[in-house]
Design an enzyme around this catalytic site. Sequence first.
Site, PDB file in Angstrom:
ATOM      1  N   SER A   1       3.013   1.421  -7.543  1.00 60.91           N
ATOM      2  CA  SER A   1       3.901   1.554  -6.560  1.00 60.91           C
ATOM      3  C   SER A   1       3.662   2.636  -5.720  1.00 60.91           C
ATOM      4  CB  SER A   1       5.427   2.103  -7.239  1.00 60.91           C
ATOM      5  OG  SER A   1       6.539   1.901  -6.321  1.00 60.91           O
TER       6      SER A   1
ATOM      7  N   ASP B   1       7.432  -9.251  -5.825  1.00 58.62           N
ATOM      8  CA  ASP B   1       7.714  -8.169  -6.348  1.00 58.62           C
ATOM      9  C   ASP B   1       9.031  -7.638  -6.063  1.00 58.62           C
ATOM     10  OD1 ASP B   1       8.007  -5.173  -6.106  1.00 58.62           O
ATOM     11  OD2 ASP B   1       5.743  -5.124  -5.600  1.00 58.62           O
TER      12      ASP B   1
ATOM     13  N   HIS C   1       7.164  -5.543 -10.868  1.00 61.57           N
ATOM     14  CA  HIS C   1       6.590  -4.384 -10.082  1.00 61.57           C
ATOM     15  C   HIS C   1       5.548  -3.950 -10.334  1.00 61.57           C
ATOM     16  CE1 HIS C   1       6.567  -1.739  -6.612  1.00 61.57           C
ATOM     17  NE2 HIS C   1       7.068  -0.613  -7.302  1.00 61.57           N
TER      18      HIS C   1
END
Length: 409
Positions: free
Chosen positions: A199, A295, A362
């Site tokens: 991330s 995502d 994610h």
Amino acid sequence: MVIRSLLQCRTWSKSDWLLASIGIVLIVYSFSLSFNSTSDSIPSVDRSDLVKLKLSSKAKERGAFCLDGSLPGYHFHKGSGSGSNSWLLYLEGGGGCRTIESCSARAMTRLGSSNFFEHEVPFFGVLSSDPSQNPDFFNWNRVMIRYCDGACFSGHPEAEFKNETRLFFRGQLIWEAIMDELLSMGMSHAKRAMLTGCSAGGLSTLIHCDYFRDHLPKDATVKCVSDGGYILNVLDVLGNPTMGSFFHDVVTLQSVDKSLDQNCVAKMEPSKCMFPQESLKNIRTPVFLVNTAYDYWQIQNGLVPDSPDLDERWKICRLNIQECDAAQMKVLHGFRSSLIDAIGEFHVNKEGGMFINSCNSHCQIRESWHSATSTRIENKTIAESVGDWYFNRKPVKLIDCPYPCNASC
């Protein structure tokens, strides 16, 4: 109410004490749940994979502080055997903050202050010491660098004076201080090294990839793996540049432009250089992309952000892809197409690698790295794919078919 009423009594019976005890236990339990919201996603780990926090000994002299002024930190698991001279650095993720108000709120959490860091964290996935879970990197020196600056380890203190704030915008200094510390601990003699993160940590990996390479021995094999860090600069479903505006505000607030590729910054608005579609063009070090084409973080925060103007169907779909109708899925498939188009130039890069799946997830290199239930493309886990690429066993350019074709998701 039970405890309040009991406190008003001068004498308590045994039953009163019992009720009070139960009430206190319930309150404590409720607090423990609220502060442990990620526990369901963490697999069970052996006690040996719980790694203690270490606050940086180099930070104070470098002026490297978390948002609130506390010292930054990391968790270090020493390598062994054939991995003694190999290093894996994992940059923690956790979004970012774009205003003084949001950064001030963040400074009172573990994403802005080491005062709230866990004293021990489990090392699993790419950080695991179990060869069955982490076949290629299990015995390397493994480090998790904690994220507490709100700008991808890239903020600069000049922004503090510009914004007249008591917050510390020192992400770049945190990165440099911890790098200095790890180099003094033996990383300066590394034979192999990998920088990775998820991330915001995946985005940070791309920003700092060449710095990482340049501070290690020239004959070392050094590569970078970005997980969930390929953020797209696209308009949202209402036609607004939501993600572009967010990046612009973060870059402006914390002077992140000083950490970005200066050739890119000279050509365009600096925040655009933070997006991987631009930054990848200037990275000299081999990079591997781990990303899902659907995502959920990007869908919920960039493509379909929460808004009063959003119709009810989108409010449901953005939180659960299985509830999306045909028209909405067409938009999500279009988002996937935007990603495939964006990485087109990188796809032909001979040194690069990729694992682009179609799961609605994610972060993946810890949660879905290598197990019987891990996501696969062409029957390869992410761990196997990254290992094949890192050790040059074979080229890896894996792109999944559209959702919902992958049964391993």
